[in-house]
Design an enzyme around this catalytic site. Sequence first.
Site, PDB file in Angstrom:
ATOM      1  N   ARG A 167       0.835  -1.215   0.000  1.00  0.00           N
ATOM      2  CA  ARG A 167       0.000   0.000   0.000  1.00  0.00           C
ATOM      3  C   ARG A 167       0.869   1.265   0.000  1.00  0.00           C
ATOM      4  NH1 ARG A 167      -2.475  -3.486  -1.265  1.00  0.00           N
ATOM      5  NH2 ARG A 167      -4.434  -4.299  -0.473  1.00  0.00           N
ATOM      6  N   SER A 243     -11.159  -0.933   2.376  1.00  0.00           N
ATOM      7  CA  SER A 243     -10.605  -1.198   3.718  1.00  0.00           C
ATOM      8  C   SER A 243     -10.189   0.119   4.357  1.00  0.00           C
ATOM      9  CB  SER A 243      -9.378  -2.099   3.619  1.00  0.00           C
ATOM     10  OG  SER A 243      -9.759  -3.332   3.071  1.00  0.00           O
ATOM     11  N   GLU A 344      -6.137   3.649   5.910  1.00  0.00           N
ATOM     12  CA  GLU A 344      -5.739   3.519   4.503  1.00  0.00           C
ATOM     13  C   GLU A 344      -6.189   4.718   3.643  1.00  0.00           C
ATOM     14  OE1 GLU A 344      -5.879  -0.563   2.878  1.00  0.00           O
ATOM     15  OE2 GLU A 344      -6.665   0.363   1.062  1.00  0.00           O
TER      16      GLU A 344
HETATM   17  C1  LIG Z   1     -15.635  -0.859  -2.399  1.00  0.00           C
HETATM   18  C2  LIG Z   1     -14.153  -0.588  -2.461  1.00  0.00           C
HETATM   19  C3  LIG Z   1     -13.246  -1.644  -2.580  1.00  0.00           C
HETATM   20  C4  LIG Z   1     -11.865  -1.395  -2.630  1.00  0.00           C
HETATM   21  N1  LIG Z   1     -11.024  -2.457  -2.733  1.00  0.00           N
HETATM   22  C5  LIG Z   1      -9.684  -2.242  -2.781  1.00  0.00           C
HETATM   23  C6  LIG Z   1      -8.778  -3.342  -2.867  1.00  0.00           C
HETATM   24  O1  LIG Z   1      -9.172  -4.506  -2.946  1.00  0.00           O
HETATM   25  N2  LIG Z   1      -7.451  -3.081  -2.900  1.00  0.00           N
HETATM   26  C7  LIG Z   1      -6.961  -1.800  -2.843  1.00  0.00           C
HETATM   27  O2  LIG Z   1      -5.731  -1.632  -2.867  1.00  0.00           O
HETATM   28  N3  LIG Z   1      -7.795  -0.740  -2.755  1.00  0.00           N
HETATM   29  C8  LIG Z   1      -9.128  -0.923  -2.729  1.00  0.00           C
HETATM   30  N4  LIG Z   1      -9.975   0.143  -2.616  1.00  0.00           N
HETATM   31  C9  LIG Z   1      -9.435   1.510  -2.530  1.00  0.00           C
HETATM   32  C10 LIG Z   1      -9.403   2.271  -3.872  1.00  0.00           C
HETATM   33  O3  LIG Z   1     -10.349   1.762  -4.767  1.00  0.00           O
HETATM   34  C11 LIG Z   1      -8.042   2.247  -4.551  1.00  0.00           C
HETATM   35  O4  LIG Z   1      -7.058   2.765  -3.678  1.00  0.00           O
HETATM   36  C12 LIG Z   1      -8.042   3.068  -5.849  1.00  0.00           C
HETATM   37  O5  LIG Z   1      -6.898   2.793  -6.594  1.00  0.00           O
HETATM   38  C13 LIG Z   1      -8.116   4.573  -5.626  1.00  0.00           C
HETATM   39  O6  LIG Z   1      -8.173   5.188  -6.910  1.00  0.00           O
HETATM   40  P1  LIG Z   1      -9.000   6.503  -7.119  1.00  0.00           P
HETATM   41  O7  LIG Z   1      -8.841   6.890  -8.551  1.00  0.00           O
HETATM   42  O8  LIG Z   1     -10.385   6.355  -6.645  1.00  0.00           O
HETATM   43  O9  LIG Z   1      -8.189   7.527  -6.207  1.00  0.00           O
HETATM   44  P2  LIG Z   1      -8.772   8.679  -5.252  1.00  0.00           P
HETATM   45  O10 LIG Z   1      -9.564   8.075  -4.165  1.00  0.00           O
HETATM   46  O11 LIG Z   1      -9.395   9.739  -6.057  1.00  0.00           O
HETATM   47  O12 LIG Z   1      -7.410   9.253  -4.631  1.00  0.00           O
HETATM   48  C14 LIG Z   1      -6.664   8.481  -3.727  1.00  0.00           C
HETATM   49  C15 LIG Z   1      -5.249   9.078  -3.631  1.00  0.00           C
HETATM   50  O13 LIG Z   1      -4.607   8.905  -4.901  1.00  0.00           O
HETATM   51  C16 LIG Z   1      -4.238  10.185  -5.440  1.00  0.00           C
HETATM   52  N5  LIG Z   1      -4.465  10.135  -6.877  1.00  0.00           N
HETATM   53  C17 LIG Z   1      -5.545   9.664  -7.545  1.00  0.00           C
HETATM   54  N6  LIG Z   1      -5.358   9.782  -8.870  1.00  0.00           N
HETATM   55  C18 LIG Z   1      -4.126  10.329  -9.033  1.00  0.00           C
HETATM   56  C19 LIG Z   1      -3.345  10.715 -10.168  1.00  0.00           C
HETATM   57  N7  LIG Z   1      -3.793  10.572 -11.424  1.00  0.00           N
HETATM   58  N8  LIG Z   1      -2.130  11.268  -9.948  1.00  0.00           N
HETATM   59  C20 LIG Z   1      -1.636  11.437  -8.697  1.00  0.00           C
HETATM   60  N9  LIG Z   1      -2.329  11.103  -7.595  1.00  0.00           N
HETATM   61  C21 LIG Z   1      -3.564  10.563  -7.768  1.00  0.00           C
HETATM   62  C22 LIG Z   1      -5.131  11.203  -4.744  1.00  0.00           C
HETATM   63  O14 LIG Z   1      -4.513  12.489  -4.720  1.00  0.00           O
HETATM   64  C23 LIG Z   1      -5.251  10.589  -3.364  1.00  0.00           C
HETATM   65  O15 LIG Z   1      -4.093  10.906  -2.627  1.00  0.00           O
HETATM   66  C24 LIG Z   1     -11.364  -0.069  -2.564  1.00  0.00           C
HETATM   67  C25 LIG Z   1     -12.282   0.991  -2.445  1.00  0.00           C
HETATM   68  C26 LIG Z   1     -13.652   0.732  -2.386  1.00  0.00           C
HETATM   69  C27 LIG Z   1     -14.627   1.881  -2.277  1.00  0.00           C
END
Ligand SMILES: Cc1cc2nc3c(=O)[nH]c(=O)nc-3n(C[C@H](O)[C@H](O)[C@H](O)COP(=O)(O)OP(=O)(O)OC[C@H]3O[C@@H](n4cnc5c(N)ncnc54)[C@H](O)[C@@H]3O)c2cc1C
Length: 352
Positions: A167, A243, A344
């Site tokens: 992570r 999580s 997280e």
């Molecule tokens: C139902 C559910 C299940 C999930 N299951 C998992 C799992 O199994 N495993 C896991 O690891 N995670 C899981 N997650 C967490 C999440 O989906 C991941 O961490 C995902 O990759 C976040 O991406 P996002 O585009 O939504 O980022 P955001 O939530 O929009 O941002 C998260 C962070 O990433 C940064 N960020 C986003 N995009 C960029 C970019 N283009 N450039 C620079 N920084 C950026 C943001 O600034 C912030 O700091 C889950 C979430 C949910 C709601």
Amino acid sequence: MRIEENKPLAPFTTLGIGGPARWFVAAKNEEEIVEASTWAREKGIPLFVLGGGSNLLVSDTGFNGLVLHIGLKGISVRETAGSSHERVYQVAAGEGWDQFVQRTVDDECAGLECLAGIPGTVGGTPVQNVGAYGQEVATTIDSVRVFNLRETRFDTFSKKLCDFGYRRSLFNSQSGNWFVVTRVDFCLAPGGAPSLKYADLQREFSLATTPTLKQVADTVRSIRQSKGMLLVDGDPDCHSAGSFFKNPIVSEAHVERIASTAASEPPRFPAGPDHSNMVKLSAAWLIEKAGFTKGYSFGHAGISRKHTLALVNHGGATAAEILALAHKIRSAVVARFGIELQMEPVMLGFDS
Ligand SMILES: Cc1cc2nc3c(=O)[nH]c(=O)nc-3n(C[C@H](O)[C@H](O)[C@H](O)COP(=O)(O)OP(=O)(O)OC[C@H]3O[C@@H](n4cnc5c(N)ncnc54)[C@H](O)[C@@H]3O)c2cc1C
């Protein structure tokens, strides 16, 4: 580029919580990222990069800065030369993660099938080195293209420079949070076999025949759905950030102390090559043994009925309620086991 003011952020997050962004811009290409970051720099205001909002808790007062929403689209594919036949997918950061995984599965390219069903954007995945069911993106990422906000130039980082861990990556470390990911290149194996490292998956398939990538991806999605870890319309248990706590990495001696006082053995996993003589414990097990069960309610917030690690918005929850519940859980785990669980999701708009 159109900058909006006082844009509500809750609809851009899977928790559905949070106040407005003072300024908000959606970037469709790299030029707009440069333009938006120049605008913020010249005005001296902080900038936050938003993907799918699936790993995010926004404060009730919102964010007093510019939110840069990543909307870059496009996927291109090339085959590598040489004997090891691999396919490189160059994917714009704003592409939906699960849609991209499905595309690779349809193309019969192995490497991402166990990561099906994770919400968010492609650009969000290297940030915390997304992982599930025995795979993590660090394994298949070839390189990450970024806009460096400090140096105001584009760079491409090889996998090694991304410094991936559990992570963790360069992009969520102290020294790296000034990078905007614009494209991620994945190197996948055409015709490769699916990964079946995880016990939940092994149980689903007979060992006599190898399942297809599609069967594995579909099974992962259905296991995720049963745990409220898939975004499904009408499922109240998926209004979460996934999580909420990381699995803690602790010493063998600490685990032995816990085992000697607990009624059952704590589930433990290898902590990975960066952590010799350490083990990864299940945060869910610790939370349950500290007295919190699935379905626990706390005001408008609570613990998912299907997964102990997911804090959910039952409807109308505030960020303050989610944080108060997280604090209650952490305090109980510290008191019972002497372990401080790390949260997280990324926190936006809080004082510290
Ligand atoms: C139902 C559910 C299940 C999930 N299951 C998992 C799992 O199994 N495993 C896991 O690891 N995670 C899981 N997650 C967490 C999440 O989906 C991941 O961490 C995902 O990759 C976040 O991406 P996002 O585009 O939504 O980022 P955001 O939530 O929009 O941002 C998260 C962070 O990433 C940064 N960020 C986003 N995009 C960029 C970019 N283009 N450039 C620079 N920084 C950026 C943001 O600034 C912030 O700091 C889950 C979430 C949910 C709601």
